[in-house]
Write a protein that holds these residues in place. Structure first.
Motif, PDB file in Angstrom:
ATOM      1  N   PRO A 111      -0.966  13.456  -0.424  1.00  9.13           N
ATOM      2  CA  PRO A 111      -1.009  12.103  -1.057  1.00  9.13           C
ATOM      3  C   PRO A 111      -1.928  11.290  -0.122  1.00  9.13           C
ATOM      4  CG  PRO A 111       0.926  12.577  -1.049  1.00  9.13           C
ATOM      5  CD  PRO A 111       0.384  13.554  -0.378  1.00  9.13           C
ATOM      6  N   ARG A 167       0.820   4.324  -2.796  1.00  5.35           N
ATOM      7  CA  ARG A 167       0.414   5.449  -2.274  1.00  5.35           C
ATOM      8  C   ARG A 167       1.545   6.514  -2.594  1.00  5.35           C
ATOM      9  NH1 ARG A 167      -0.621   3.269   2.630  1.00  5.35           N
ATOM     10  NH2 ARG A 167       0.936   4.272   3.568  1.00  5.35           N
ATOM     11  N   CYS A 185       0.767  -1.390  -0.140  1.00  2.00           N
ATOM     12  CA  CYS A 185       0.194   0.141  -0.034  1.00  2.00           C
ATOM     13  C   CYS A 185       0.834   1.072  -0.095  1.00  2.00           C
ATOM     14  CB  CYS A 185      -1.021  -0.100   1.316  1.00  2.00           C
ATOM     15  SG  CYS A 185      -2.522  -1.129   1.102  1.00  2.00           S
ATOM     16  N   PHE A 196      -5.564   9.379  -1.239  1.00  2.00           N
ATOM     17  CA  PHE A 196      -5.626   8.054  -0.907  1.00  2.00           C
ATOM     18  C   PHE A 196      -7.164   7.783  -0.078  1.00  2.00           C
ATOM     19  CE2 PHE A 196      -4.900   4.396   2.185  1.00  2.00           C
ATOM     20  CZ  PHE A 196      -4.896   3.388   1.281  1.00  2.00           C
TER      21      PHE A 196
END
Length: 196
Positions: free
Chosen positions: A157, A135, A131, A161
């Protein structure tokens, strides 16, 4: 008759039967998670794969380990896709296309948006590294669009997300809104753009 020296076995190479078990577990887990979501019973996965629960746990000690094996390629694909889009598309288009793909992928399995959000606070999770790579890839696209003045400078970010996951969660929890996903996606993008 002299004995032939045996070929040394690489301890990292799984035995053929162990590899077959792992492959069967992954195939059945993919089918069961597609049917029931990320909280599908691990006991049912083992039963469908024709292995004992102990065998499943030998290969995948936690649910997150199993999900990482199922989702790792998706994460890697999205990270690589970000690099491809950054090299071939204008910054805003690259971010938009990548974010849309991420939103679709995050909604691939029932319960996946919540599972992905849970990784944010659990660096020990098997899903955390995949992840994080994903990301960070999205973060690079965001930074390029921000440098071009196309996205508000206060968008992080993590914001991207969280909002992409929220869109996936909405369609996960309220399937009747699936047909409005594109409209909701455009509303989120409009919120990212600088105010005139």
């Amino acid at each position: 008759m002299p004995l032939e020296p045996s070929t040394p076995v690489d301890p990292r190479t799984p035995r053929a039967d162990a590899q077959r078990n792992r492959d069967r577990i992954l195939a059945e887990a993919a089918a069961l998670v597609a049917e029931q979501g990320t909280q599908a019973s691990l006991r049912d996965v083992a039963r469908r794969a024709g292995v004992g629960l102990g065998t499943l746990y030998r290969h995948f000690p936690t649910r997150e380990d199993l999900l990482e094996a199922l989702l790792g390629r998706r994460f890697d694909h999205l990270a690589a896709r970000a690099d491809t889009l950054a090299a071939t598309e204008p910054a805003e288009r690259a971010l938009t296309d990548w974010l849309y793909e991420f939103t679709l992928d995050a909604g691939a399995y029932q319960g996946l948006p919540a599972t992905l959000m849970a990784t944010l606070e659990d660096p020990e999770s098997a899903l955390y590294a995949g992840c994080l790579r994903m990301r960070q890839a999205g973060g690079r696209l965001l930074a390029a669009a921000q440098r071009d003045g196309l996205i508000r400078p206060d968008v992080t970010p993590l914001d991207v997300f969280a909002l992409a996951n929220a869109l996936s969660w909405i369609t996960d929890r309220a399937p009747t809104l699936t047909e409005r996903r594109d409209h909701l996606f455009r509303l989120v993008l409009d919120g990212f753009r600088p105010r005139p």
